[in-house]
Design a protein around this motif. Structure first.
Motif, PDB file in Angstrom:
ATOM      1  N   ALA A 184       0.932  -1.477   0.601  1.00 11.76           N
ATOM      2  CA  ALA A 184       0.410  -0.078   0.255  1.00 11.76           C
ATOM      3  C   ALA A 184       0.517   1.572   0.145  1.00 11.76           C
ATOM      4  N   GLY A 185       0.263   2.107  -0.668  1.00 11.37           N
ATOM      5  CA  GLY A 185       0.571   3.313  -0.287  1.00 11.37           C
ATOM      6  C   GLY A 185       0.441   4.582   0.636  1.00 11.37           C
ATOM      7  N   GLY A 186       1.439   5.470   0.920  1.00 11.09           N
ATOM      8  CA  GLY A 186       0.889   6.199   1.964  1.00 11.09           C
ATOM      9  C   GLY A 186       1.744   5.326   2.853  1.00 11.09           C
ATOM     10  N   HIS A 187       0.983   6.409   4.649  1.00 15.72           N
ATOM     11  CA  HIS A 187       1.929   5.537   5.838  1.00 15.72           C
ATOM     12  C   HIS A 187       1.133   4.460   5.922  1.00 15.72           C
ATOM     13  N   ARG A 188       2.379   3.297   6.521  1.00 16.20           N
ATOM     14  CA  ARG A 188       1.744   2.577   7.006  1.00 16.20           C
ATOM     15  C   ARG A 188       0.534   2.559   8.693  1.00 16.20           C
ATOM     16  N   GLY A 189      -0.077   1.725   8.081  1.00 14.12           N
ATOM     17  CA  GLY A 189      -1.194   1.556  10.000  1.00 14.12           C
ATOM     18  C   GLY A 189      -0.617   1.107  10.755  1.00 14.12           C
TER      19      GLY A 189
END
Length: 358
Positions: A184-189
């Motif tokens: 996934a793109g963006g911040h890791r949860g």
């Protein structure tokens, strides 16, 4: 389209298609949420970088365009960092050669890069505006605030990047869990560990989470077309959350430089980096990531790392130069198509449905 074999997410969230739009703070707003909702998916508004009045305005625009459609408000749940002047100074010193190169004032006070965590003010906003869905990133808010969100009528979602996080979220009362693969793109949860080596791919994560929890699972990471939706449903997910594919749509709010990078970067040219905010996030490699390394112990804790980059971006961004800008994107970016978000959402669902259950 009512023939989906798993109706749990459709019934829970009141949507027609098992497709959720990723919130993507900074890159999405009401136009994208409206387009996805009109197609029958779940639109989302990222609230961590918006003021209360901006949130109200975005919701008003959505309600006007999509009366009766459900809406997801997304918030961050990080703990505000303790100021660390030594670390912040070391980080700025590491960037000093770039200041000299572009002509930025190194001696000027460092701007503050901020992302607001979910708090009392955010909770009151939810209670007043009563969104159908509230989603969280980096865990969940404290129990008292979470109960107020649920009492306001919202279904609660949050992201898990490991099986342990999924079990934790279920135990705390999540209505559904977003299983976020490393693609996934963006911040890791991620929130139970800071070790990025603990992050696993979507195909390994989704079936294990689906087996481990009793609530519906939403697959995220590397899903950009109908094939990803079919695969996710076969692995036990009830729906998918799509992010990067929507960045190619005209309703997305991305800079010209970011759009050029999306159009040209190979799928292999993304990496997890903490340089831009202080937390691991996947984006397209650029100069600062290559020269400093994508992960640096010098970067201050989230969200403070971005402050020292702001003066560099203020000079280079208007020139179309993305050397110091985050270019969030997932590993499926080469599957992206430049088409309106409503059309994309419908196309993914229409092409997937005949293949489901074969």
């Amino acid at each position: 389209m009512s023939n989906w074999p798993d109706h749990r997410i459709l019934d829970l969230l009141g949507i027609e298609l098992p497709i959720l739009q990723a919130p993507m703070a900074g890159a999405s707003g009401s136009p994208l949420a409206i387009a996805v909702a009109k197609a029958g998916g779940l639109g989302a508004l990222p609230c961590a970088m918006l003021t209360g009045e901006q949130v109200r305005g975005e919701i008003a625009a959505f309600r006007s365009a999509c009366p009766g459609a459900p809406l997801n408000l997304n918030f961050f749940c990080h703990q505000p960092p303790t100021p660390d002047i030594y670390r912040e100074t070391r980080w700025k010193l590491a960037l000093k050669p770039y200041y000299t190169e572009v002509g930025a004032d190194f001696e000027a006070p460092t701007p503050v890069s901020n992302r607001a965590p979910f708090d009392e003010h955010s909770c009151r906003l939810v209670e007043q505006l009563r969104p159908e869905v509230v989603s969280f990133h980096f865990g969940l808010p404290e129990a008292a605030l979470l109960q107020r969100v649920k009492a306001a009528g919202a279904k609660v979602l949050s992201s898990a990047t490991t099986i342990e996080e999924a079990l934790w979220l279920e135990a705390k009362g999540c209505d559904a869990i977003i299983a976020m693969g490393s693609e996934a793109g963006g911040h890791r949860g991620m929130f139970l560990s800071e070790d990025i080596n603990s992050q696993i791919g979507t195909f390994a994560l989704v079936p294990q989470v689906a087996d481990a929890v009793g609530v519906p699972v939403i697959a995220a990471g590397g899903i950009a077309d109908h094939r990803g939706l079919v695969a996710a449903l076969a692995l036990g997910a009830s729906a998918v959350q799509i992010g990067t594919a929507y960045l190619f749509c005209p309703q997305a709010k991305v800079s010209a430089a970011h759009r050029r990078a999306l159009d040209s970067a190979p799928a292999s040219d993304t990496a997890l980096t903490n340089l831009f905010t202080g937390r691991p996030a996947r984006g397209i490699n650029n100069r600062v990531m290559r020269e400093l390394g994508p992960m640096s112990e010098l970067a201050p804790r989230f969200p403070l790392a971005g402050g020292a980059l702001m003066p560099l971006r203020a000079i280079t961004d208007p020139q179309g130069n993305s050397d110091f800008s985050n270019l969030w994107a997932g590993q499926a970016l080469r599957l992206g198509k430049a088409m309106p978000a409503e059309q994309l959402t419908r196309e993914i669902a229409e092409r997937a449905l005949p293949l489901v259950g074969r």
